[in-house]
Write an enzyme that holds these catalytic residues in place. Structure first.
Site, PDB file in Angstrom:
ATOM      1  N   GLY A   1       0.840  -1.207   0.000  1.00  0.00           N
ATOM      2  CA  GLY A   1       0.000   0.000   0.000  1.00  0.00           C
ATOM      3  C   GLY A   1       0.869   1.248   0.000  1.00  0.00           C
ATOM      4  O   GLY A   1       1.834   1.331   0.752  1.00  0.00           O
TER       5      GLY A   1
ATOM      6  N   ARG B   1       1.092  -5.211  -5.131  1.00  0.00           N
ATOM      7  CA  ARG B   1       1.236  -6.365  -4.230  1.00  0.00           C
ATOM      8  C   ARG B   1       1.403  -7.566  -5.162  1.00  0.00           C
ATOM      9  O   ARG B   1       0.535  -7.842  -5.978  1.00  0.00           O
ATOM     10  CB  ARG B   1      -0.006  -6.530  -3.356  1.00  0.00           C
ATOM     11  CG  ARG B   1      -0.305  -5.307  -2.470  1.00  0.00           C
ATOM     12  CD  ARG B   1      -1.418  -5.646  -1.488  1.00  0.00           C
ATOM     13  NE  ARG B   1      -2.085  -4.478  -0.940  1.00  0.00           N
ATOM     14  CZ  ARG B   1      -1.686  -3.806   0.136  1.00  0.00           C
ATOM     15  NH1 ARG B   1      -0.600  -4.164   0.775  1.00  0.00           N
ATOM     16  NH2 ARG B   1      -2.378  -2.774   0.578  1.00  0.00           N
TER      17      ARG B   1
ATOM     18  N   ASP C   1       4.966  -4.695   6.078  1.00  0.00           N
ATOM     19  CA  ASP C   1       5.425  -6.032   6.478  1.00  0.00           C
ATOM     20  C   ASP C   1       5.456  -7.032   5.319  1.00  0.00           C
ATOM     21  O   ASP C   1       6.350  -7.882   5.253  1.00  0.00           O
ATOM     22  CB  ASP C   1       4.642  -6.577   7.684  1.00  0.00           C
ATOM     23  CG  ASP C   1       3.142  -6.556   7.478  1.00  0.00           C
ATOM     24  OD1 ASP C   1       2.692  -6.076   6.418  1.00  0.00           O
ATOM     25  OD2 ASP C   1       2.416  -7.024   8.370  1.00  0.00           O
TER      26      ASP C   1
ATOM     27  N   THR D   1       4.171   2.773   5.505  1.00  0.00           N
ATOM     28  CA  THR D   1       2.775   2.323   5.577  1.00  0.00           C
ATOM     29  C   THR D   1       2.045   3.248   6.546  1.00  0.00           C
ATOM     30  O   THR D   1       2.617   3.637   7.568  1.00  0.00           O
ATOM     31  CB  THR D   1       2.633   0.869   6.074  1.00  0.00           C
ATOM     32  OG1 THR D   1       1.273   0.649   6.498  1.00  0.00           O
ATOM     33  CG2 THR D   1       3.531   0.529   7.242  1.00  0.00           C
TER      34      THR D   1
ATOM     35  N   ASP E   1      -0.251   2.438   8.450  1.00  0.00           N
ATOM     36  CA  ASP E   1      -0.755   1.686   9.612  1.00  0.00           C
ATOM     37  C   ASP E   1       0.103   1.794  10.879  1.00  0.00           C
ATOM     38  O   ASP E   1      -0.375   1.533  11.976  1.00  0.00           O
ATOM     39  CB  ASP E   1      -0.892   0.196   9.261  1.00  0.00           C
ATOM     40  CG  ASP E   1      -2.027  -0.071   8.291  1.00  0.00           C
ATOM     41  OD1 ASP E   1      -2.712   0.895   7.899  1.00  0.00           O
ATOM     42  OD2 ASP E   1      -2.226  -1.242   7.921  1.00  0.00           O
TER      43      ASP E   1
ATOM     44  N   ASP F   1       2.419  -0.232  11.855  1.00  0.00           N
ATOM     45  CA  ASP F   1       2.387  -1.550  12.501  1.00  0.00           C
ATOM     46  C   ASP F   1       3.700  -2.318  12.391  1.00  0.00           C
ATOM     47  O   ASP F   1       3.724  -3.538  12.411  1.00  0.00           O
ATOM     48  CB  ASP F   1       1.242  -2.391  11.899  1.00  0.00           C
ATOM     49  CG  ASP F   1       1.376  -2.571  10.387  1.00  0.00           C
ATOM     50  OD1 ASP F   1       2.225  -1.897   9.775  1.00  0.00           O
ATOM     51  OD2 ASP F   1       0.634  -3.389   9.828  1.00  0.00           O
TER      52      ASP F   1
ATOM     53  N   ARG G   1      -5.272  -2.183   9.128  1.00  0.00           N
ATOM     54  CA  ARG G   1      -5.732  -3.559   8.854  1.00  0.00           C
ATOM     55  C   ARG G   1      -5.808  -4.402  10.122  1.00  0.00           C
ATOM     56  O   ARG G   1      -6.814  -5.037  10.387  1.00  0.00           O
ATOM     57  CB  ARG G   1      -4.782  -4.202   7.850  1.00  0.00           C
ATOM     58  CG  ARG G   1      -5.367  -5.418   7.221  1.00  0.00           C
ATOM     59  CD  ARG G   1      -4.534  -6.010   6.119  1.00  0.00           C
ATOM     60  NE  ARG G   1      -3.232  -5.417   5.957  1.00  0.00           N
ATOM     61  CZ  ARG G   1      -2.669  -5.210   4.781  1.00  0.00           C
ATOM     62  NH1 ARG G   1      -3.326  -5.507   3.695  1.00  0.00           N
ATOM     63  NH2 ARG G   1      -1.459  -4.708   4.694  1.00  0.00           N
TER      64      ARG G   1
HETATM   65  O1  F6P Z   1      -1.543  -1.428   4.904  1.00  0.00           O
HETATM   66  C1  F6P Z   1      -2.030  -0.212   4.507  1.00  0.00           C
HETATM   67  C2  F6P Z   1      -3.491  -0.293   4.181  1.00  0.00           C
HETATM   68  O2  F6P Z   1      -3.891   0.989   3.759  1.00  0.00           O
HETATM   69  C3  F6P Z   1      -4.394  -0.823   5.291  1.00  0.00           C
HETATM   70  O3  F6P Z   1      -4.703   0.159   6.252  1.00  0.00           O
HETATM   71  C4  F6P Z   1      -5.579  -1.313   4.518  1.00  0.00           C
HETATM   72  O4  F6P Z   1      -6.231  -2.354   5.209  1.00  0.00           O
HETATM   73  C5  F6P Z   1      -4.964  -1.846   3.263  1.00  0.00           C
HETATM   74  O5  F6P Z   1      -3.734  -1.178   3.100  1.00  0.00           O
HETATM   75  C6  F6P Z   1      -5.820  -1.648   2.027  1.00  0.00           C
HETATM   76  O6  F6P Z   1      -5.205  -2.278   0.960  1.00  0.00           O
HETATM   77  P1  F6P Z   1      -5.630  -2.109  -0.570  1.00  0.00           P
HETATM   78  O7  F6P Z   1      -5.171  -0.759  -1.023  1.00  0.00           O
HETATM   79  O8  F6P Z   1      -4.939  -3.213  -1.273  1.00  0.00           O
HETATM   80  O9  F6P Z   1      -7.123  -2.190  -0.593  1.00  0.00           O
END
Ligand code: F6P
Length: 328
Positions: A15, A76, A107, A130, A132, A134, A176
């Site tokens: 992300g 990803r 991560d 990120t 998050d 985390d 997340r």
């Molecule tokens: O890890 C960052 C994040 O923004 C999370 O907060 C969220 O759950 C996820 O990515 C969303 O991912 P995507 O952009 O693949 O929907």
């Protein structure tokens, strides 16, 4: 600085997060400072496997420190999780003469980097990017500060309409598996309750608390919900439950979603990104590998990549208490 590294590849993966561009700029300019070549790798591990590379000099990163997103794009990748995919990436790196990597991401990105390093003994350095927050080994990941400010601005706006209509709003924020964003923005945005995965408030206590505040004279309320909250219901079911079980409020839901990942990085994230990029390149040139650069007590610190992805950062329990007292 004596070293055998002559060409460093840099990529963003997972992300995106505000501050990633500032980190790319910092890696590119650090390489230029040491007179070594820097190669931008597009679309994370996908571009790595395909050899989607471009040479970057100091001027190629002008005007990006203030830009959200990532000029190198992000992805990803499923294929990189396979041995064949990683072999493809290794072959592309050899072909291009790249002898070290800086991986900017979360991560998932670091898990890939770690396996890659173990299989091919290829020097890698991680920069935590990120929203998050985390990742173990840094008090702040890139983008966390900016995302919080974005969310607080959104909550302030929702509060205007909530109080005009005597409404209760459930606002879902990203995170997340962790509640770092929710906890901080909940306090900063004056939320009545904050629901995070690390603490199970329970539906009854939630309704009880909202009823109490309604009776104490509050005519509108905000409940911040982390997307990973484990209260057992999604935010729309939560809204329905509260609608059925308490009177006095018109209830609405607002899911903030991906707008939280965009926007110009804050001063904090720009400075952090600049520091992390310098530290990552310095560390590779010192012969270090398989670490993540992080911020601890306002100092740059290296954490082994496997520790960085082990477990989750703990939330600050003091903040939960502050939030409880503030919603009195
Ligand atoms: O890890 C960052 C994040 O923004 C999370 O907060 C969220 O759950 C996820 O990515 C969303 O991912 P995507 O952009 O693949 O929907």
């Amino acid at each position: 600085m004596p070293n055998k590294i002559k060409k460093i590849g840099v990529f963003t993966s997972g992300g995106d997060a505000p501050g990633m561009n500032a980190a790319i700029r910092s890696v590119v300019r650090s390489c230029a400072y040491y007179n070594i070549e820097c190669i931008g790798i597009y679309r994370g591990y996908e571009g790595l496997m395909e050899g989607d590379f471009e040479s970057m000099d100091a001027r190629s990163v002008k005007g990006i420190i203030n830009k959200g997103g990532t000029i190198l794009k992000s992805a990803r990748s499923k294929e990189f999780r396979t041995k064949e995919g990683r072999q493809k990436a290794f072959d592309q790196l050899n072909k291009a003469g790249i002898d070290a990597l800086v991986a900017i991401g979360g991560d998932g990105t670091f898990t890939g980097a770690l396996v890659f390093n173990e299989e091919f003994d290829f020097p890698v350095m991680g920069i935590p990017g990120t929203i998050d927050n985390d990742i173990v080994g840094t008090s702040h990941t890139l983008g966390f500060d900016t995302a919080q400010n974005t969310v607080v601005e959104a909550i302030d706006k929702i509060r205007d309409t909530a109080s005009s209509h005597n409404r209760l709003f459930f606002i879902e924020v990203m995170g997340r598996d962790v509640g770092h964003i929710a906890l901080n923005v909940g306090i900063a945005g004056g939320a009545e309750e904050i629901l995070i995965p690390e603490e199970d408030l329970g539906l009854d206590r939630l309704v009880e608390s909202l009823n109490k505040s309604r009776k104490s004279g509050k005519s509108s309320s905000i409940v911040v919900v982390a997307e990973g909250d484990k209260i057992g219901k999604n935010i729309f079911e939560l809204k329905d439950y509260v609608d059925e079980n308490m009177e006095g409020y018109d209830v609405r839901v607002s899911v903030l979603g991906h707008m939280q990942r965009g926007g110009s990085p804050s001063c904090f994230d720009r400075v952090l990104a600049s520091r992390m990029g310098v530290k990552a390149v310095d560390s590779l040139l010192e012969g270090k590998s398989n670490y993540m650069v992080g911020l601890m007590n306002n100092k740059m610190k290296l954490t082994p990549l496997d520790n960085a992805i082990k477990g989750k950062t703990k939330i600050n329990l003091e903040l939960l208490r502050v939030s409880d007292i503030m919603s009195t």
